[in-house]
Scaffold this motif. Structure first.
Motif, PDB file in Angstrom:
ATOM      1  N   ASN A 168       0.830  -1.196   0.000  1.00 28.59           N
ATOM      2  CA  ASN A 168       0.000   0.000   0.000  1.00 28.59           C
ATOM      3  C   ASN A 168       0.865   1.246   0.000  1.00 28.59           C
ATOM      4  OD1 ASN A 168      -2.400  -1.360  -0.045  1.00 28.59           O
ATOM      5  ND2 ASN A 168      -2.654  -1.351   2.179  1.00 28.59           N
ATOM      6  N   LEU A 169       1.999   1.186   0.689  1.00 29.50           N
ATOM      7  CA  LEU A 169       2.895   2.331   0.733  1.00 29.50           C
ATOM      8  C   LEU A 169       3.416   2.652  -0.663  1.00 29.50           C
ATOM      9  CD1 LEU A 169       5.046   3.579   3.360  1.00 29.50           C
ATOM     10  CD2 LEU A 169       6.320   3.002   1.322  1.00 29.50           C
ATOM     11  N   GLU A 170       3.805   1.628  -1.411  1.00 29.81           N
ATOM     12  CA  GLU A 170       4.278   1.861  -2.783  1.00 29.81           C
ATOM     13  C   GLU A 170       3.176   2.470  -3.633  1.00 29.81           C
ATOM     14  OE1 GLU A 170       5.557  -2.052  -3.764  1.00 29.81           O
ATOM     15  OE2 GLU A 170       7.639  -1.641  -3.280  1.00 29.81           O
ATOM     16  N   ASN A 171       1.960   1.960  -3.512  1.00 27.33           N
ATOM     17  CA  ASN A 171       0.841   2.502  -4.278  1.00 27.33           C
ATOM     18  C   ASN A 171       0.584   3.960  -3.925  1.00 27.33           C
ATOM     19  OD1 ASN A 171       0.234   0.226  -5.800  1.00 27.33           O
ATOM     20  ND2 ASN A 171      -1.037  -0.634  -4.175  1.00 27.33           N
ATOM     21  N   THR A 172       0.717   4.302  -2.650  1.00 28.35           N
ATOM     22  CA  THR A 172       0.451   5.662  -2.197  1.00 28.35           C
ATOM     23  C   THR A 172       1.542   6.635  -2.618  1.00 28.35           C
ATOM     24  OG1 THR A 172      -0.657   4.732  -0.267  1.00 28.35           O
ATOM     25  CG2 THR A 172      -0.024   7.054  -0.143  1.00 28.35           C
ATOM     26  N   TRP A 173       2.798   6.208  -2.618  1.00 28.03           N
ATOM     27  CA  TRP A 173       3.928   7.125  -2.773  1.00 28.03           C
ATOM     28  C   TRP A 173       4.568   7.143  -4.157  1.00 28.03           C
ATOM     29  CZ3 TRP A 173       6.066  10.538   0.761  1.00 28.03           C
ATOM     30  CH2 TRP A 173       5.472  10.523   2.027  1.00 28.03           C
ATOM     31  N   ARG A 174       4.456   6.124  -4.937  1.00 27.08           N
ATOM     32  CA  ARG A 174       5.279   6.012  -6.147  1.00 27.08           C
ATOM     33  C   ARG A 174       5.060   7.114  -7.168  1.00 27.08           C
ATOM     34  NH1 ARG A 174       2.550   1.524  -9.893  1.00 27.08           N
ATOM     35  NH2 ARG A 174       0.445   2.113  -9.372  1.00 27.08           N
ATOM     36  N   LYS A 176       4.220  10.273  -6.444  1.00 23.03           N
ATOM     37  CA  LYS A 176       4.453  11.601  -5.875  1.00 23.03           C
ATOM     38  C   LYS A 176       5.750  12.172  -6.437  1.00 23.03           C
ATOM     39  CE  LYS A 176       1.898  11.011  -1.605  1.00 23.03           C
ATOM     40  NZ  LYS A 176       1.901  11.200  -0.162  1.00 23.03           N
TER      41      LYS A 176
END
Length: 195
Positions: A168-174, A176
């Protein structure tokens, strides 16, 4: 009690060795820039320089990494060599900021600084690929210190496929995008100055 006193004496001796090394490193840095220092002699405030030296010494006393202790000596000499480019408060703040940042923070900031002259002046986080999870804490710390900012991305979201499962972190940040703030640029100039 004797063991505690011996330990405190050892720590005190170590701190004084760090201060002695600091002065040796400052002397070497000053030798390398002797002509420039002579040129700036009449234009620098000795009280400000002394205050900055005390701040650097305070940091050096408790710094366990030798490379960072040497860096404080270089930053102190930089603060003199930069003359009036930055005022006293900014120099003091930058030495304090260096103390607060980890080596990983500084390295990531360097990536932003080397990207400064690119067309967009920003880095899209997807370039970190699978390492993005490790980079996010550094990004958050740099952003909280006002050194980088998140640029709003009005481009369509790219779908990049990494090997393995995306978190989920990768999905949220990639997708940006981040760039250096003016203070971030000044800080990089302060720590990266090559005279």
């Amino acid at each position: 009690m004797a063991m505690a006193n011996a330990y405190l004496q050892l720590m005190d001796d170590k701190r004084w060795r760090h201060v002695e090394e600091f002065f040796q490193n400052v002397a070497k840095e000053m030798e390398d820039h002797e002509a420039r220092l002579r040129e700036l002699y009449d234009r620098t405030d000795p009280d400000e320089n002394l205050h900055l030296m005390f701040i650097a010494i305070e940091k050096v006393q408790f710094e366990y990494k030798e490379i960072r202790r040497k860096e404080y000596a270089r930053l102190f000499v930089n603060s003199i060599l930069l003359g009036s480019k930055f005022d006293f408060d900014k120099k003091r703040m930058f030495i304090q900021l260096y103390d607060e940042l980890s080596d990983g923070d500084i390295n990531l900031l360097g990536k932003f600084y080397t990207n400064l002259n690119s067309v967009q002046n920003v880095i899209q986080l997807e370039i970190f690929g699978r390492e993005l999870v490790n980079v996010v804490p550094f990004l958050m710390r740099l952003e909280s210190r006002g050194l980088i900012y998140q640029r709003l991305n009005d481009a369509p979201i790219k779908t990049t496929v990494y090997e393995g499962h995306k978190t989920n972190l990768e999905n949220t940040w990639r997708n940006k995008m981040y760039g250096l703030t003016p203070m971030g640029i000044n800080f990089c100039e302060f720590i990266c100055s090559d005279f």
